[in-house]
Motif scaffolding. Structure first.
Motif, mmCIF file in Angstrom:
data_model
loop_
_atom_site.group_PDB
_atom_site.id
_atom_site.type_symbol
_atom_site.label_atom_id
_atom_site.label_comp_id
_atom_site.label_asym_id
_atom_site.label_seq_id
_atom_site.Cartn_x
_atom_site.Cartn_y
_atom_site.Cartn_z
ATOM 1 N N ASP A 134 52.440 43.514 32.750
ATOM 2 C CA ASP A 134 51.906 42.201 32.410
ATOM 3 C C ASP A 134 50.395 42.210 32.671
ATOM 4 O OD1 ASP A 134 51.741 39.558 31.697
ATOM 5 O OD2 ASP A 134 52.452 38.789 33.619
ATOM 6 N N LEU A 135 49.642 41.441 31.903
ATOM 7 C CA LEU A 135 48.194 41.384 32.113
ATOM 8 C C LEU A 135 47.806 40.337 33.154
ATOM 9 C CD1 LEU A 135 46.594 41.814 28.564
ATOM 10 C CD2 LEU A 135 46.999 43.527 30.331
ATOM 11 N N GLY A 136 48.446 39.179 33.099
ATOM 12 C CA GLY A 136 48.086 38.094 34.007
ATOM 13 C C GLY A 136 48.853 38.174 35.311
ATOM 14 N N LEU A 137 48.371 39.018 36.212
ATOM 15 C CA LEU A 137 49.077 39.269 37.472
ATOM 16 C C LEU A 137 48.307 38.710 38.660
ATOM 17 C CD1 LEU A 137 49.971 43.023 36.839
ATOM 18 C CD2 LEU A 137 51.614 41.133 36.918
ATOM 19 N N PRO A 138 49.004 38.295 39.730
ATOM 20 C CA PRO A 138 48.314 37.904 40.962
ATOM 21 C C PRO A 138 47.765 39.120 41.697
ATOM 22 C CG PRO A 138 50.697 37.773 41.247
ATOM 23 C CD PRO A 138 50.451 38.089 39.798
ATOM 24 N N ARG A 139 46.763 38.888 42.529
ATOM 25 C CA ARG A 139 46.114 39.879 43.387
ATOM 26 C C ARG A 139 45.244 40.866 42.623
ATOM 27 N NH1 ARG A 139 50.152 42.584 47.473
ATOM 28 N NH2 ARG A 139 48.191 43.110 48.518
ATOM 29 N N ARG A 140 45.664 41.234 41.408
ATOM 30 C CA ARG A 140 44.871 42.169 40.613
ATOM 31 C C ARG A 140 45.356 42.121 39.172
ATOM 32 N NH1 ARG A 140 44.352 48.680 41.594
ATOM 33 N NH2 ARG A 140 42.631 49.039 40.136
ATOM 34 N N ASP A 141 44.430 42.017 38.204
ATOM 35 C CA ASP A 141 44.850 41.864 36.818
ATOM 36 C C ASP A 141 45.297 43.190 36.218
ATOM 37 O OD1 ASP A 141 42.610 42.966 34.738
ATOM 38 O OD2 ASP A 141 41.685 42.298 36.610
ATOM 39 N N GLY A 142 46.160 43.076 35.198
ATOM 40 C CA GLY A 142 46.761 44.254 34.601
ATOM 41 C C GLY A 142 45.784 45.208 33.959
ATOM 42 N N LEU A 143 44.725 44.698 33.340
ATOM 43 C CA LEU A 143 43.755 45.572 32.680
ATOM 44 C C LEU A 143 43.059 46.506 33.671
ATOM 45 C CD1 LEU A 143 42.022 43.313 29.999
ATOM 46 C CD2 LEU A 143 43.494 45.295 29.600
ATOM 47 N N SER A 144 42.694 45.983 34.841
ATOM 48 C CA SER A 144 42.034 46.835 35.835
ATOM 49 C C SER A 144 43.005 47.873 36.388
ATOM 50 C CB SER A 144 41.448 45.986 36.968
ATOM 51 O OG SER A 144 42.467 45.407 37.756
#
Length: 222
Positions: free
Chosen positions: A52-62
């Protein structure tokens, strides 16, 4: 067995996807945020990753960008509610292999994952053959000499892992992790029992023991 990492923070969705994938004989590890998902993807071996891209603590793209920078080559399917073309472009530039926008049908997710795993293993066609043994990666069905092969769930997991890397040694630990989904408490002798049953069903000469390493599926002498 195909081993998949699912990184999704929506609890109900993650549980539903994991349940559906396990019903299709995938081994699934689930992470609920970018930090845990990034760590698992960097330290464990997976055949495919659903991210998933919209993740807590750290985004999926990074997370994806770091995996690719580290040389992690597992195919990644991005799963997100974002439907803008620019988001898809960013995902592919970061190293994604496929993209699904929520809402989606789980059946489509399963088919896309199987296709990604096949291509990553060097199999363009859905049917993979090793001598008289054939495996249809789309349906999950094994055939021997053209006849359907009846397998238990554990037998199917071991044989599918072997045929995806036919003629190559599959490490014993790798097989154990795929069969038991990382359960460290299993009896280590159980893998030998499964291998023994498979040999009786497909022919003893088709599964070679490589001492100190693991097993290799071959075409056999027939």
């Amino acid at each position: 067995m195909v081993r998949v990492l699912l990184v999704e923070d929506d609890t109900a969705l993650a549980e539903g996807i994991a349940r559906a994938l396990r019903a299709e004989h995938f081994a699934v590890d689930v992470a609920r945020d970018g930090e845990d998902g990034g760590h698992l993807g960097s330290t464990e071996s997976y055949d495919a990753i659903v991210l998933d891209l919209g993740l807590p603590r750290r985004d999926g793209l990074s997370v994806l960008t770091e995996w690719r920078r580290e040389g992690r080559t597992a195919p990644v399917l991005i799963l997100t509610a974002r439907d803008a073309w620019s988001e898809k472009v960013q995902g592919f530039k970061a190293g994604a292999d496929d993209y699904l926008t929520k809402p989606f049908r789980v059946e489509e997710l399963v088919m896309r994952l199987r296709a990604l795993v096949r291509r990553a293993a060097g199999h363009a066609a859905s049917v993979i053959a090793c001598g008289a043994l054939a495996f249809d990666a789309q349906t999950g069905q094994f055939e021997l000499d053209g006849l359907p092969l009846k397998l238990t769930a554990f037998e199917w997991r071991v044989l599918s892992a072997l045929i995806l890397r036919r003629e190559v040694v599959v490490e014993r630990l790798d097989l154990l992790e795929r069969v038991y989904e990382g359960d460290a408490d299993v009896d280590s002798n159980s893998l030998e029992v499964i291998i023994g049953r498979l040999r009786r069903k497909i022919g003893a000469d088709r599964i070679e023991t490589v001492r100190g390493r693991g097993y290799r599926l071959t075409a056999g002498s027939a």
